[in-house]
Design an enzyme around this catalytic site. Structure first.
Site, short mmCIF file in Angstrom:
data_model
loop_
_atom_site.label_atom_id
_atom_site.label_comp_id
_atom_site.label_asym_id
_atom_site.label_seq_id
_atom_site.Cartn_x
_atom_site.Cartn_y
_atom_site.Cartn_z
N ARG A 124 -7.78 12.72 0.94
CA ARG A 124 -6.75 13.22 1.86
C ARG A 124 -5.35 12.81 1.45
NH1 ARG A 124 -8.03 10.11 7.43
NH2 ARG A 124 -10.05 11.10 7.02
N HIS A 125 -5.22 11.71 0.72
CA HIS A 125 -3.89 11.32 0.26
C HIS A 125 -3.92 10.94 -1.22
CE1 HIS A 125 -5.63 7.47 1.41
NE2 HIS A 125 -5.37 7.63 2.70
N ARG A 180 -10.02 7.82 -1.02
CA ARG A 180 -11.02 8.22 -0.04
C ARG A 180 -11.91 9.32 -0.58
NH1 ARG A 180 -9.52 6.55 5.51
NH2 ARG A 180 -11.19 7.94 6.10
N ASN A 187 0.84 -1.19 0.00
CA ASN A 187 0.00 0.00 0.00
C ASN A 187 0.89 1.25 0.00
OD1 ASN A 187 -1.64 2.24 0.94
ND2 ASN A 187 -3.18 0.75 1.55
N GLU A 238 -8.81 0.20 -2.87
CA GLU A 238 -9.65 0.22 -1.69
C GLU A 238 -10.59 1.41 -1.79
OE1 GLU A 238 -6.63 -1.77 1.62
OE2 GLU A 238 -7.03 0.40 1.67
N HIS A 295 1.98 0.93 5.90
CA HIS A 295 2.67 1.87 6.78
C HIS A 295 4.05 1.37 7.20
CE1 HIS A 295 3.57 3.98 10.61
NE2 HIS A 295 3.06 5.00 9.96
N HIS A 353 -3.58 -4.70 7.76
CA HIS A 353 -3.76 -3.57 8.66
C HIS A 353 -2.87 -3.74 9.90
CE1 HIS A 353 -5.85 0.19 9.60
NE2 HIS A 353 -5.67 -0.15 10.85
N GLY A 354 -1.84 -2.92 9.96
CA GLY A 354 -0.96 -2.90 11.11
C GLY A 354 0.17 -3.91 11.06
N THR A 396 -6.90 6.40 10.00
CA THR A 396 -6.81 5.29 9.07
C THR A 396 -8.01 4.40 9.34
OG1 THR A 396 -5.39 3.49 8.26
CG2 THR A 396 -5.42 3.87 10.64
N THR A 397 -8.26 3.42 8.49
CA THR A 397 -9.43 2.57 8.65
C THR A 397 -9.41 1.90 10.01
OG1 THR A 397 -9.38 2.15 6.27
CG2 THR A 397 -10.77 0.72 7.61
N ARG A 455 1.90 19.30 2.44
CA ARG A 455 1.94 20.73 2.16
C ARG A 455 0.71 21.19 1.38
NH1 ARG A 455 8.16 22.67 0.93
NH2 ARG A 455 8.97 22.21 3.03
N ASP A 497 -0.30 4.45 0.03
CA ASP A 497 -1.06 5.62 0.47
C ASP A 497 -0.20 6.64 1.21
OD1 ASP A 497 -3.34 4.46 -0.55
OD2 ASP A 497 -4.28 4.05 1.38
N HIS A 498 0.70 6.16 2.07
CA HIS A 498 1.45 7.08 2.92
C HIS A 498 2.52 7.85 2.16
CE1 HIS A 498 -0.61 6.26 6.61
NE2 HIS A 498 -0.47 4.96 6.43
N HIS A 518 -5.94 3.51 -1.53
CA HIS A 518 -7.28 3.79 -1.02
C HIS A 518 -7.68 5.18 -1.49
CE1 HIS A 518 -10.11 4.09 2.76
NE2 HIS A 518 -10.74 4.35 1.62
N GLU A 563 -10.67 -9.60 3.06
CA GLU A 563 -9.40 -9.21 3.67
C GLU A 563 -9.65 -9.10 5.17
OE1 GLU A 563 -6.21 -5.54 3.97
OE2 GLU A 563 -7.24 -5.85 2.06
#
Length: 241
Positions: free
Chosen positions: A51-52, A47, A7, A72, A216, A193-194, A102-103, A18, A9-10, A45, A153
């Protein structure tokens, strides 16, 4: 051997720090490096609040990703229309709250069975396979099979965050039990996740997880060691399971 979907996303989160004033770092570039590092798929993802990940990212990734593109998204009309246009290799339907970082948990398929089934049907009509992001709960697994989804998932967040050894063991057992049930019902099984370089080791010998979705932890390591190296390290750990 289980697959690894990365993923990115980050990477986009860092870019948007910024307020969208810069075009870097580019999640598309990160996806290319992740694939060079051995990723079996790329996850983003999109959204509602953007946001990202942005629409531009998804369309460019569709043209760029050589493995599998996993999108996602929430089960909204807007997102279903975008998915039908982009044609990712897999859509994972997830719950989405505006205030969350996050989710936070799995989709309540039991409580949203009719709406979820309709979303699955719409995506299938566009020839897109569908996964449902759910907690490791037998009722949610059975409800997911009822909707006609292709896979689930399993949300591993509670297990990853648990500190007490007994709690961690019980939560891991819930994940493996859910995975077994899903396979018995004919569903493919992903997990995510995590998950990190430490928790992935718990899955040694587990034969019921088809693919791990990790973001992440890999992006955090990539910030210091580089994306290719970070992905190769995680890929090696999965290969040794």
């Amino acid at each position: 051997m289980a697959g690894l979907a990365v993923n990115v996303d980050h990477i986009a989160t860092l870019r948007q720090a910024r307020g969208g004033a810069t075009a870097y770092p580019d999640p598309v570039h990160a996806a290319v490096l992740a694939e060079l590092g051995g990723a079996d798929g790329i996850v983003v993802h999109l959204r509602e609040d953007r946001r990202h990940i942005q629409d531009r990212d998804v369309y460019l990734l569709r043209k760029t990703v050589q493995s599998r593109l996993i999108l996602e998204m929430a089960a909204t009309n807007e997102m279903i229309a975008i998915a039908a246009d982009v044609r990712p290799d897999l859509v994972t339907l997830v719950p989405e709250k505006r205030a969350e970082l996050t989710t936070e948990g799995g989709l309540d398929v039991r409580g949203l069975a009719e709406a979820t089934e309709k979303a699955v049907e719409s995506l299938h009509s566009a020839s897109i396979p569908v996964s449902l992001f759910i907690d490791p709960d037998a009722g949610q697994i059975r409800a997911s099979a009822y909707t006609g989804a292709d896979m689930v998932e399993i949300h591993t967040g509670a297990f990853c965050e648990a500190c007490d050894p007994a709690d961690k063991k019980a939560l891991f057992s819930a994940i493996t039990d859910a995975a077994h049930l899903a396979h018995e019902l004919g569903l493919g099984v992903n997990a995510g996740h995590g998950l990190c370089y430490n928790t992935i080791g718990w899955f040694a010998g587990t034969q019921t997880i088809d693919e791990f979705s990790i973001g992440h932890s890999i992006v955090s390591r990539a910030a210091l060691a580089g994306m290719e190296k970070a992905v190769r390290e995680m890929r090696k750990l999965i290969k040794e399971l």
